[in-house]
Design an enzyme around this catalytic site. Structure first.
Site, PDB file in Angstrom:
ATOM      1  N   GLU A 182      11.464 -33.459   1.002  1.00  0.00           N
ATOM      2  CA  GLU A 182      11.932 -34.393  -0.018  1.00  0.00           C
ATOM      3  C   GLU A 182      12.301 -35.687   0.702  1.00  0.00           C
ATOM      4  O   GLU A 182      13.443 -35.874   1.109  1.00  0.00           O
ATOM      5  CB  GLU A 182      13.119 -33.804  -0.781  1.00  0.00           C
ATOM      6  CG  GLU A 182      12.780 -32.526  -1.542  1.00  0.00           C
ATOM      7  CD  GLU A 182      13.828 -32.134  -2.553  1.00  0.00           C
ATOM      8  OE1 GLU A 182      14.663 -32.990  -2.922  1.00  0.00           O
ATOM      9  OE2 GLU A 182      13.817 -30.972  -2.995  1.00  0.00           O
TER      10      GLU A 182
ATOM     11  N   SER B 238       5.370 -42.072   6.851  1.00  0.00           N
ATOM     12  CA  SER B 238       4.945 -41.445   8.101  1.00  0.00           C
ATOM     13  C   SER B 238       4.091 -40.208   7.840  1.00  0.00           C
ATOM     14  O   SER B 238       3.060 -39.992   8.483  1.00  0.00           O
ATOM     15  CB  SER B 238       6.170 -41.064   8.937  1.00  0.00           C
ATOM     16  OG  SER B 238       5.792 -40.522  10.176  1.00  0.00           O
TER      17      SER B 238
ATOM     18  N   CYS C  72      -2.281  -3.625   7.544  1.00  0.00           N
ATOM     19  CA  CYS C  72      -1.913  -3.720   8.952  1.00  0.00           C
ATOM     20  C   CYS C  72      -2.273  -2.431   9.689  1.00  0.00           C
ATOM     21  O   CYS C  72      -2.372  -1.354   9.094  1.00  0.00           O
ATOM     22  CB  CYS C  72      -0.418  -4.005   9.094  1.00  0.00           C
ATOM     23  SG  CYS C  72       0.658  -2.750   8.360  1.00  0.00           S
TER      24      CYS C  72
ATOM     25  N   GLU D  58       0.827  -1.204   0.000  1.00  0.00           N
ATOM     26  CA  GLU D  58       0.000   0.000   0.000  1.00  0.00           C
ATOM     27  C   GLU D  58       0.867   1.263   0.000  1.00  0.00           C
ATOM     28  O   GLU D  58       0.555   2.249  -0.688  1.00  0.00           O
ATOM     29  CB  GLU D  58      -0.917   0.014   1.228  1.00  0.00           C
ATOM     30  CG  GLU D  58      -1.826  -1.202   1.328  1.00  0.00           C
ATOM     31  CD  GLU D  58      -1.235  -2.307   2.193  1.00  0.00           C
ATOM     32  OE1 GLU D  58      -1.975  -2.892   2.991  1.00  0.00           O
ATOM     33  OE2 GLU D  58      -0.022  -2.594   2.059  1.00  0.00           O
TER      34      GLU D  58
ATOM     35  N   LEU E   4      20.898 -28.798  -1.018  1.00  0.00           N
ATOM     36  CA  LEU E   4      19.539 -28.299  -0.761  1.00  0.00           C
ATOM     37  C   LEU E   4      19.436 -26.787  -0.893  1.00  0.00           C
ATOM     38  O   LEU E   4      18.672 -26.128  -0.180  1.00  0.00           O
ATOM     39  CB  LEU E   4      19.046 -28.751   0.622  1.00  0.00           C
ATOM     40  CG  LEU E   4      18.934 -30.258   0.827  1.00  0.00           C
ATOM     41  CD1 LEU E   4      18.398 -30.574   2.218  1.00  0.00           C
ATOM     42  CD2 LEU E   4      18.065 -30.906  -0.231  1.00  0.00           C
TER      43      LEU E   4
ATOM     44  N   ASP F 165      22.955 -39.111  -0.694  1.00  0.00           N
ATOM     45  CA  ASP F 165      23.011 -38.166  -1.807  1.00  0.00           C
ATOM     46  C   ASP F 165      23.925 -36.965  -1.571  1.00  0.00           C
ATOM     47  O   ASP F 165      24.264 -36.258  -2.522  1.00  0.00           O
ATOM     48  CB  ASP F 165      21.606 -37.649  -2.133  1.00  0.00           C
ATOM     49  CG  ASP F 165      20.658 -38.753  -2.552  1.00  0.00           C
ATOM     50  OD1 ASP F 165      21.144 -39.806  -3.009  1.00  0.00           O
ATOM     51  OD2 ASP F 165      19.433 -38.566  -2.422  1.00  0.00           O
TER      52      ASP F 165
ATOM     53  N   CYS G 275      -0.095   0.449   7.785  1.00  0.00           N
ATOM     54  CA  CYS G 275      -0.591   0.834   6.458  1.00  0.00           C
ATOM     55  C   CYS G 275      -1.972   1.473   6.530  1.00  0.00           C
ATOM     56  O   CYS G 275      -2.302   2.343   5.719  1.00  0.00           O
ATOM     57  CB  CYS G 275      -0.626  -0.383   5.545  1.00  0.00           C
ATOM     58  SG  CYS G 275       1.012  -1.035   5.159  1.00  0.00           S
TER      59      CYS G 275
END
Length: 363
Positions: A296, A304, A77, A53, A204, A200, A86
């Site tokens: 991942e 799970s 806000c 804004e 990341l 691996d 704002c």
């Protein structure tokens, strides 16, 4: 299409420009119009920077008049944070008409921004493009209202439902792997199991540059998280632990902090599935302000997550390979998904790979 809808859709489009940089704040866009014309635009790019804004008001070259309308995808806000309220700026500007998609779910704001505007004689309408506005900020809304992040699981799977290939590091093709980088870039944090680190050795990080992401601010890598129940990972051995970005190691042994590598070791209780994932999600929302969590997983973790109904989104890359007996199978729970609990949101091809985005209908 009514011009009001197109104006709000433009505000939402602008809001999404902050998707790679704005966390932990919500994405917000703003347009100021008169008649059928957009006079000014703005979006929130980064926490601590001007809100949408404020930017739209600064970009407005005409003097404010009673015919102007401000469109915002999220309630302005009304409190002093890293930036000023704002709502007060809108009131002070002289704007007399404001259209808002959704109320801010944060209790310190919810409804109070609208109330402040209306108390100052501003005409406020709420609810235009509500669904679209809620969707782009679903992670922020989840963190504030459910006290957990929006949880997305990503997996590449062969047509015989394997998630690893003994002969090749990759199952998915190059285009699919690039697409994954955009999902990473949108995520506040990315979580893996310790076996993924061991097998691996992933970094990341986001392997896209600012131009590819379409951003001007500094590129942000997601917080890196690993589940290492017995603290078996050597922090000097794996790429996961390199760099100054925040890393979190959830474990069952101790809580301590390694400042040089910026690693938080957080102890959590175990249950029959391993580390308590519900507690971990709660900690990530409360302590680390994680809106969107990308996971991942390997077979155990994905099982799970699915069995405990902890997923909001599932992104599957279906790849035309038959891997056979040497590949690790995907979770059998994927085959047992109930049609009443999941729906397809989108399907897209990347050469011969097919990406399917699923939405879980969590209560």
């Amino acid at each position: 299409m009514k011009p009001q809808i197109s104006f709000m859709e433009r505000a939402i489009e602008l809001a999404e420009k902050g998707m790679f940089t704005v966390t932990p704040n919500p994405m917000v866009g703003c347009v100021i119009t008169q008649g059928k014309n957009i006079l000014s635009e703005g979006y929130h790019a980064k926490a601590g920077f001007d809100h949408a804004e404020i930017i739209a008001l600064k970009n407005l070259t005409k003097k404010v008049n009673s015919n102007m309308v401000m469109y915002i995808n999220l309630e302005p806000c009304c409190h002093q944070g890293k930036t000023g309220p704002c709502a007060k700026a809108i009131i002070d500007s002289g704007i007399k008409n404001v259209v808002i998609s959704i109320l801010d779910p944060n209790p310190i704001v919810k409804g109070k921004g609208v109330k402040a505007l209306r108390s100052s004689g501003i005409n406020v309408n709420v609810g235009l493009c509500k669904s679209e506005a809620s969707h782009i900020n679903k992670g922020f809304i989840s963190r504030i209202t459910k006290k957990i992040p929006n949880v997305l699981m990503k997996q590449a799977i062969s047509i015989d439902y394997k998630i690893t290939n003994a002969k090749n590091k990759w199952i998915s093709n190059k285009e699919s792997r690039k697409d994954v980088q955009f999902i990473r870039a949108k995520s506040c944090a990315i979580l893996v199991g310790s076996q993924t680190i061991i097998k691996d050795n992933p970094k990341l990080t986001v392997r896209l540059n600012k131009k590819e992401l379409g951003i001007f601010e500094k590129k942000r890598n997601p917080i890196r998280i690993v589940l290492d129940t017995n603290l078996e990972l050597d922090i000097d051995k794996y790429d996961f632990f390199n760099g100054t970005e925040k890393k979190i190691v959830f474990n069952s042994i101790s809580t301590n902090f390694e400042t040089k590598k910026n690693i938080d070791f957080i102890k959590v209780k175990k249950n029959k599935s391993g580390l308590n994932l519900n507690l971990i999600l709660s900690i990530l929302a409360k302590k680390y302000e994680i809106n969107n969590l990308m996971i991942e997983p390997g077979e155990k973790l994905s099982t799970s997550l699915l069995s405990n109904n902890l997923l909001d989104d599932l992104v599957l890359y279906l790849c035309p390979q038959i891997i056979g007996k040497f590949g690790i199978p995907a979770s059998s729970a994927i085959n047992n998904l109930n049609n009443n609990s999941i729906k397809i949101e989108s399907i897209k091809k990347f050469s011969n790979d097919v990406r399917i985005n699923y939405k879980f209908l969590r209560k």
